[in-house]
Write a protein that holds these residues in place. Structure first.
Motif: not given
Length: 89
Positions: A8-9, A11-12, A15-16, A75, A78-79, A82
Protein backbone atom coordinates in the motif's frame (compact mmCIF):
# COMPACT_ATOMS: atom_id res chain seq x y z
CA UNK A 1 6.49 -4.74 7.68
CA UNK A 2 3.44 -6.69 6.73
CA UNK A 3 3.48 -7.17 2.99
CA UNK A 4 0.00 -5.65 2.49
CA UNK A 5 1.07 -2.49 4.32
CA UNK A 6 4.32 -2.31 2.37
CA UNK A 7 2.49 -2.74 -0.93
CA UNK A 8 0.00 0.00 0.00
CA UNK A 9 2.78 2.40 0.94
CA UNK A 10 4.76 1.51 -2.18
CA UNK A 11 1.67 2.09 -4.32
CA UNK A 12 0.99 5.50 -2.72
CA UNK A 13 4.59 6.62 -3.16
CA UNK A 14 4.67 5.41 -6.74
CA UNK A 15 1.35 7.11 -7.56
CA UNK A 16 2.77 10.36 -6.17
CA UNK A 17 5.60 10.07 -8.71
CA UNK A 18 8.50 9.04 -6.48
CA UNK A 19 11.22 7.07 -8.29
CA UNK A 20 11.61 3.37 -7.60
CA UNK A 21 15.07 3.96 -6.12
CA UNK A 22 13.72 6.49 -3.63
CA UNK A 23 10.82 4.20 -2.76
CA UNK A 24 13.13 1.25 -2.17
CA UNK A 25 15.38 3.37 0.05
CA UNK A 26 12.45 4.68 2.09
CA UNK A 27 11.04 1.18 2.59
CA UNK A 28 14.44 -0.19 3.55
CA UNK A 29 14.87 2.49 6.20
CA UNK A 30 11.31 2.09 7.48
CA UNK A 31 11.78 -1.67 7.85
CA UNK A 32 14.63 -1.09 10.31
CA UNK A 33 12.22 0.76 12.63
CA UNK A 34 9.55 -1.95 12.66
CA UNK A 35 8.86 -3.10 16.23
CA UNK A 36 9.86 -6.65 17.01
CA UNK A 37 7.07 -9.22 17.17
CA UNK A 38 5.03 -8.71 20.32
CA UNK A 39 6.73 -5.40 21.10
CA UNK A 40 4.43 -2.44 21.69
CA UNK A 41 6.21 0.78 22.61
CA UNK A 42 4.44 3.34 24.76
CA UNK A 43 3.62 6.76 23.33
CA UNK A 44 6.85 8.41 24.50
CA UNK A 45 9.00 5.63 23.02
CA UNK A 46 7.02 5.71 19.79
CA UNK A 47 7.55 9.45 19.43
CA UNK A 48 11.31 9.07 19.92
CA UNK A 49 11.45 6.28 17.33
CA UNK A 50 9.36 8.30 14.86
CA UNK A 51 11.68 11.27 15.31
CA UNK A 52 14.69 9.08 14.52
CA UNK A 53 12.90 7.51 11.55
CA UNK A 54 11.99 10.86 10.00
CA UNK A 55 15.50 12.22 10.62
CA UNK A 56 17.01 9.24 8.81
CA UNK A 57 14.48 9.55 5.98
CA UNK A 58 15.29 13.24 5.62
CA UNK A 59 19.02 12.47 5.42
CA UNK A 60 18.34 9.80 2.80
CA UNK A 61 16.00 11.90 0.66
CA UNK A 62 18.67 14.61 0.43
CA UNK A 63 20.73 12.10 -1.58
CA UNK A 64 17.94 11.72 -4.15
CA UNK A 65 17.05 13.85 -7.16
CA UNK A 66 15.48 17.28 -6.77
CA UNK A 67 12.26 15.86 -8.18
CA UNK A 68 12.17 13.06 -5.61
CA UNK A 69 12.92 15.52 -2.83
CA UNK A 70 10.05 17.77 -3.91
CA UNK A 71 7.63 14.86 -4.19
CA UNK A 72 8.72 13.39 -0.84
CA UNK A 73 8.23 16.69 0.97
CA UNK A 74 4.79 17.13 -0.62
CA UNK A 75 3.84 13.64 0.58
CA UNK A 76 5.04 14.43 4.12
CA UNK A 77 3.09 17.70 4.20
CA UNK A 78 -0.04 15.90 3.00
CA UNK A 79 0.37 13.23 5.70
CA UNK A 80 0.89 15.92 8.36
CA UNK A 81 -2.34 17.62 7.28
CA UNK A 82 -4.21 14.29 7.37
CA UNK A 83 -2.88 13.57 10.86
CA UNK A 84 -3.79 17.06 12.08
CA UNK A 85 -7.33 16.56 10.77
CA UNK A 86 -7.60 13.26 12.64
CA UNK A 87 -6.35 14.83 15.87
CA UNK A 88 -8.94 17.61 15.62
CA UNK A 89 -11.78 15.07 15.52
Amino acid sequence: MASAVVEKIKSELSAAGLSSGAIDGILKIAATYKPKDGEKPDMAEAMVVLGKLFAELETFIKTQSDSDQTIYHAIIEKKKAELAALIKK
